[in-house]
Design a protein around this motif. Structure first.
Motif, short mmCIF file in Angstrom:
data_model
loop_
_atom_site.label_atom_id
_atom_site.label_comp_id
_atom_site.label_asym_id
_atom_site.label_seq_id
_atom_site.Cartn_x
_atom_site.Cartn_y
_atom_site.Cartn_z
N ARG A 83 20.91 -38.64 -11.15
CA ARG A 83 19.99 -37.35 -10.86
C ARG A 83 20.00 -37.41 -9.19
NH1 ARG A 83 15.13 -37.03 -14.42
NH2 ARG A 83 15.23 -34.80 -14.27
N ASP A 84 20.03 -36.42 -8.65
CA ASP A 84 19.60 -36.39 -7.19
C ASP A 84 18.22 -35.86 -6.91
OD1 ASP A 84 22.18 -36.85 -6.34
OD2 ASP A 84 23.02 -35.05 -6.73
N LEU A 85 17.65 -36.32 -5.76
CA LEU A 85 16.42 -35.95 -5.48
C LEU A 85 16.52 -34.87 -4.42
CD1 LEU A 85 14.38 -39.11 -5.32
CD2 LEU A 85 13.86 -37.25 -6.86
N THR A 88 12.04 -30.27 -0.63
CA THR A 88 11.90 -29.10 -0.15
C THR A 88 10.36 -28.68 0.10
OG1 THR A 88 12.27 -26.61 -0.73
CG2 THR A 88 12.26 -28.15 -2.38
N GLY A 90 8.35 -30.01 1.69
CA GLY A 90 7.42 -31.02 1.87
C GLY A 90 7.03 -31.78 0.37
N SER A 91 7.53 -31.22 -0.72
CA SER A 91 7.62 -31.95 -2.05
C SER A 91 9.13 -32.64 -2.36
CB SER A 91 6.92 -31.10 -2.91
OG SER A 91 5.52 -31.21 -2.91
N THR A 92 8.91 -33.63 -3.36
CA THR A 92 10.35 -33.96 -3.80
C THR A 92 10.50 -33.85 -5.18
OG1 THR A 92 9.94 -35.84 -2.10
CG2 THR A 92 11.57 -36.13 -3.55
N TYR A 93 11.53 -33.30 -5.49
CA TYR A 93 11.68 -33.00 -6.99
C TYR A 93 13.11 -33.63 -7.33
CZ TYR A 93 8.66 -29.01 -5.64
OH TYR A 93 7.69 -28.37 -5.16
N TRP A 94 13.43 -33.64 -8.64
CA TRP A 94 14.56 -33.72 -9.30
C TRP A 94 15.40 -32.51 -9.07
CZ3 TRP A 94 16.14 -38.69 -9.23
CH2 TRP A 94 15.36 -39.86 -9.78
N GLN A 97 15.65 -30.35 -12.15
CA GLN A 97 14.43 -29.90 -12.77
C GLN A 97 14.10 -28.81 -11.67
OE1 GLN A 97 11.15 -32.75 -13.08
NE2 GLN A 97 11.81 -33.34 -15.06
N LEU A 98 14.23 -28.89 -10.49
CA LEU A 98 13.68 -27.73 -9.70
C LEU A 98 14.42 -26.59 -9.84
CD1 LEU A 98 11.96 -27.09 -7.11
CD2 LEU A 98 13.97 -27.65 -5.75
N TRP B 92 12.49 -42.65 0.24
CA TRP B 92 12.81 -42.91 -1.03
C TRP B 92 14.21 -43.56 -1.41
CZ3 TRP B 92 16.54 -39.24 -2.07
CH2 TRP B 92 16.36 -38.24 -1.54
N ASP B 94 17.20 -43.86 -4.28
CA ASP B 94 17.36 -43.81 -5.93
C ASP B 94 18.32 -44.77 -6.24
OD1 ASP B 94 19.16 -42.29 -4.48
OD2 ASP B 94 18.94 -40.34 -5.42
N ASN B 486 1.63 -31.47 -1.46
CA ASN B 486 2.96 -31.91 -1.17
C ASN B 486 2.95 -33.43 -1.66
OD1 ASN B 486 4.21 -29.72 -0.19
ND2 ASN B 486 4.01 -30.46 2.03
N GLY B 487 4.13 -33.65 -2.47
CA GLY B 487 4.17 -35.13 -2.64
C GLY B 487 5.58 -35.30 -3.85
N TYR B 488 5.43 -36.34 -4.48
CA TYR B 488 6.58 -36.56 -5.55
C TYR B 488 6.08 -35.54 -6.79
CZ TYR B 488 8.45 -39.70 -2.26
OH TYR B 488 9.04 -40.07 -1.23
N ARG B 489 6.96 -34.76 -7.15
CA ARG B 489 6.70 -34.11 -8.48
C ARG B 489 8.06 -34.13 -9.18
NH1 ARG B 489 2.49 -30.45 -8.32
NH2 ARG B 489 1.20 -30.54 -6.25
N LEU B 490 8.06 -35.19 -10.08
CA LEU B 490 9.21 -35.74 -10.77
C LEU B 490 9.24 -35.54 -12.33
CD1 LEU B 490 9.69 -38.79 -8.65
CD2 LEU B 490 10.80 -36.72 -8.11
N ILE B 495 5.48 -31.11 -12.05
CA ILE B 495 6.35 -30.42 -11.21
C ILE B 495 5.21 -29.18 -10.71
CG2 ILE B 495 7.34 -28.92 -12.89
CD1 ILE B 495 9.87 -28.97 -11.20
#
Lengths: 107, 739
Positions: A83-85, A88, A90-94, A97-98, B92, B94, B486-490, B495
């Motif tokens: 999976r890539d992160l 966008t 300022g937030s980080t998503y998979w 999923q995004l 980060w 991965d 803003n932050g990590y929404r994984l 999300i």
């Protein structure tokens, strides 16, 4: 010819007069009941004709049955499941999923 | 086709296959399974972990060591954390195995590894990992025992450098355990063999010796020792560079480590109680402790690069989330955390004492680091299309929040461009007329090839086809950040609402389309035509004012008629600030003041940069007393103290004592630029020394400052060329350069 034979026979008997064959019984036994070893050896050296194709297929099926059964179920291909992160706004998503969430919003 | 074979041959062949099959089942399949498990581990599958643990029991010894190296030792070195997060940056990787082995799982194997595996760098690393595990668990004796065992296994001759690493580490461990006398005696033993230490290890030994000197309060001895080592290493580095034919080799890690150490001692004199300690607890606001997380005190020179294992002040939290770091050299640090994705997902990290943590000599600091849930945005979100005259921003209320800052952004090819929109919002809702959003001009993205601006970034928020995004940060009444959106929404749960929306209250005009299409000249003509035909067409005027800034170096130019008109009729804070900047440059103070005031009116609460900028302009007007008011506010609000140099110049102009300036410089270190040019404390101390033997020094300083700020370039240059007061000149030059 017959005369000749008889003559040789007589001569042979004459010469072998002093020899007495005693293993007669054994020889007869042997001929009647073949020993186990001999049977095995005969079997061992017996030639068989094998049709190559069906035999090959049978062998392949036999061998693979044992192995396939034990092979690990899924050897993931490299890269497929990784999976890539993404970052966008300022937030980080998979990424997957995004993309899914974005697609849902667009519907 | 048929073949003739003797049964004997057939049987031998069959037996052969059978044996082969059995061998495959016994050895080949476990290997395949292991291979698959290793792959699955990368995806974080729990059962893969169990498979690897199971196979560790029946693989050959050498393969076992390999597995331990790869999954236990290396993972711990390179991928201990998914995320490093600091007060205002985060990165980060991965590459980490998502489902790492726990210490309970690793422990028996690492013990076995240390007992029997071949000694090398991995071995030394395994020893260190195990030692610090026991240390964290509070089992100091076991930590020492493992260290001793590790060193013993190297014997006297094998792999000398790795052994030396462990020997140095042993002294560190003793210091950390507070066993000073043992630490000193172990160090003496090492020092007796000093000649055997070469390269990095010899530098490490010097650092160790210096640290022990600091423990004893011998600061200047430590400085001398490290300074000598720095020059020795420099000579060595140059020599090696020559040998490799002048090939550009980066500075050796040990050399920069020594230099940083030396820098951090700057400004400290003798003192028995110099070293400080930090201890605390890392938890989430719901009370869950965050265990096995990294806590790293990062020095000013380190914060802009990734976290390196060489950084001296780092530790890992225990089961309860507790941590402690000893022997900390006083100074300014950023507290970074090392976390797994699971730990940070959905949580924000508000740094414990703001962006920079100041540690005083001898201080025993204790702190609680509490992760807080990310702020949920409620509208506009999930790509909502706003067609109304007003946009209503709304977000989840944060308990204890005194105010919020809101940032807006638009997407460009390479990512997104963010711009601070409104600061100091007291509620959790903000209603904004769309025109105000259209008027925001964010950063301009220039293409690398033709130095032309990307039209998307010029049209900015007036582009009804682009996707916009927004975020908020919550602060308490003393200005410390509480949490943010803003932050990590994984995770599907974390999300949340996506911060994207569209503004389709207006439609793109033909000129807009031409411009987006790259036809800048035709677009300009079209905008002109529309504006002339309809002076109420503010969008065309907006674009006429903006288009010239799509070229480099526009800011120096006099504003053209469209820009002036736009600044007058629009509510654009950006346009007013451009005017203020222009008139400030021209030293037309009446116009400057008009536009600065107008800017503040439009922008609402001034940003610390605005205050500092205005303070500087007041200095240029020869009004230091008024400048001080603005500069002080700016420096107070700005975590980086960007305008501290200007503030110092202002207070010194107003006749403040050097002592007062020294304490200001100490209180507000310049974090904008880590170079020596902004070592204000040092500069003022130098001036103080210089002034002792020069009568009329303060008068000279006042004159020099007013000359430097007067804009009379040639006079200033002449003075600077003639003066013998070098400390004074250095300070005034540096102060005039602040921007």
């Amino acid at each position: 010819m017959q005369q000749e034979k008889n003559r040789i026979k007589e001569q042979l008997e004459d010469e072998l007069r002093d020899f007495h064959f005693q293993g007669e019984k054994q020889v007869l036994n042997r001929l009647k009941n073949k020993s186990f070893g001999r049977k095995v050896s005969e079997f061992w050296n017996k030639e068989v004709e094998i049709p190559l194709l069906p035999a090959g297929i049978a062998a392949a099926i036999f061998l693979s049955w044992g192995i396939l059964d034990r092979l690990p179920e899924d050897i993931p291909e490299a890269g497929v499941e990784e999976r890539d992160l993404v970052e966008t706004g300022g937030s980080t998503y998979w990424k997957d999923q995004l993309e899914k969430a974005v697609a849902e919003d667009e519907d | 086709m048929r073949i003739k074979v003797k049964i004997k041959t057939l049987m031998v062949a069959a037996a052969g296959f059978l044996v082969l099959g059995l061998l495959l089942i016994r050895f080949g399949i476990p290997q395949l399974e292991l291979y698959a498990a290793q792959k699955q581990l990368a995806e974080g599958k729990e059962e893969a972990k169990q498979k690897i643990l199971a196979s560790l029991k029946d693989v050959s010894e050498s393969q076992k060591w390999e597995l331990i190296k790869e999954h236990f030792i290396e993972e711990e070195i390179y991928n201990r954390f998914n995320v490093y997060i600091g007060p205002d940056s985060s990165f980060w990787s991965d590459g980490r195995e998502a489902n790492q082995f726990t210490w309970d799982e690793k422990l028996p194997y690492l013990n076995e590894y240390i007992a029997r595996a071949p000694v090398d760098g991995y071995f030394a690393e395994a020893v260190k990992q195990l030692v610090y595990f026991h240390q964290r668990e509070g089992d100091e004796d076991e930590a020492i025992a493992v260290m001793e065992k590790g060193i013993d296994r190297f014997g006297d001759y094998a792999d000398i450098q790795n052994r030396q690493d462990l020997e140095i580490e042993r002294v560190d461990l003793l210091i950390e355990q507070g066993k000073r006398s043992q630490a000193f005696s172990e160090f003496k033993k090492l020092n007796a063999k000093k000649a055997e230490f070469t390269g990095d290890q010899s530098g490490q030994l010097a650092l160790l010796e210096a640290r022990l000197m600091l423990e004893d309060g011998k600061v200047s001895e430590a400085k001398q020792l490290v300074a000598a080592k720095v020059s020795e290493e420099k000579i060595q580095w140059e020599k090696e560079a020559e040998e490799t034919g002048g090939e550009d080799m980066g500075e050796p890690v040990i050399l920069s480590e020594l230099e940083t150490f030396l820098d951090s001692l700057d400004g400290f004199d003798e003192g028995n109680n110099m070293l400080a300690s930090v201890e605390g607890r890392l938890m989430k606001s719901d009370g869950t402790p965050v265990s096995n997380a990294g806590v790293i005190l990062r020095r000013e020179s380190d914060v802009y690069s990734s976290v390196s294992p060489e950084e001296p002040f780092q530790t890992i939290t225990d089961k309860e989330g507790n941590f402690s770091i000893n022997g900390v050299i006083p100074g300014h640090y950023q507290v970074f955390l090392g976390l797994s994705f699971e730990q940070i997902d959905g949580w924000a990290y508000p740094a414990p004492e703001g962006k920079w943590l100041t540690i005083e000599a001898g201080e025993a600091k204790s702190m609680e680091i509490v992760l807080k849930p990310l702020i949920e945005l409620s509208s506009p979100v999930n790509q909502e299309v706003v067609k109304e005259q007003e946009v209503v921003f709304e977000w989840g209320k944060v308990p204890g929040a005194a105010y919020y800052d809101l940032e807006l952004g638009f997407e460009v090819d390479s990512g997104s461009m963010g711009v601070s929109f409104e600061v100091g919002i007291t509620g959790n809702k903000l209603e904004v007329p769309v025109d105000e959003i259209y008027d925001i001009q964010g950063g301009i993205v220039f293409s690398e090839e033709n130095e032309e601006a990307d039209p998307v970034s010029i049209l900015a928020f007036a582009n009804s086809e682009n996707r916009f995004l927004w975020s908020v940060k919550a602060y308490d009444s003393s200005g410390n950040m509480l949490t943010q959106s803003n932050g990590y929404r994984l995770d599907e749960k974390t999300i949340g609402n996506l911060p994207f929306f569209y503004l389709k209250e207006r439609e793109l005009t033909e000129a807009d389309r031409l411009y987006l299409d790259g036809q800048k000249e035709r677009a300009y003509e079209q905008y002109e035509e529309s504006y002339r035909g309809n002076p109420e067409d503010l969008h065309s005027l907006r674009m006429l004012a903006r288009l010239p800034s799509s070229e480099w170096n526009e800011s120096e130019d006099q504003p053209d008629d469209y820009q002036r008109k736009w600044a007058e009729v629009s509510s654009s804070a950006y346009a007013a600030f451009s005017m203020a900047k222009y008139y400030g440059q021209e030293r037309d103070w009446k116009q400057y003041q008009y536009w600065y005031d107008e800017y503040i009116k439009r922008t609402g609460k001034p940003h610390h940069y605005d205050l500092g900028f205005n303070g500087q302009k007041l200095m240029e007007q020869g009004l230091p007393e008024q400048a001080i008011v603005h500069l002080r506010k700016s420096v107070d609000q700005d975590p980086d103290h960007r305008f501290i140099g200007s503030l110092l110049a202002a207070v010194l102009s107003e006749g403040a004592a050097f002592e007062e300036a020294i304490s200001l410089a100490d209180q507000y270190p310049d974090f904008m630029d880590m170079s020596r040019e902004t070592d204000w404390l040092g500069m003022i101390q130098d001036m103080k020394t210089e002034s002792a033997s020069v009568p009329g020094y303060r008068g000279e300083l006042k004159n020099a400052l007013s000359l430097a700020y007067s804009g009379r370039e040639s006079e200033w240059k002449e003075w600077a060329g003639k003066t013998k007061l070098s400390a004074l000149r250095v300070f005034v030059e540096a102060a005039a350069r602040v921007e």
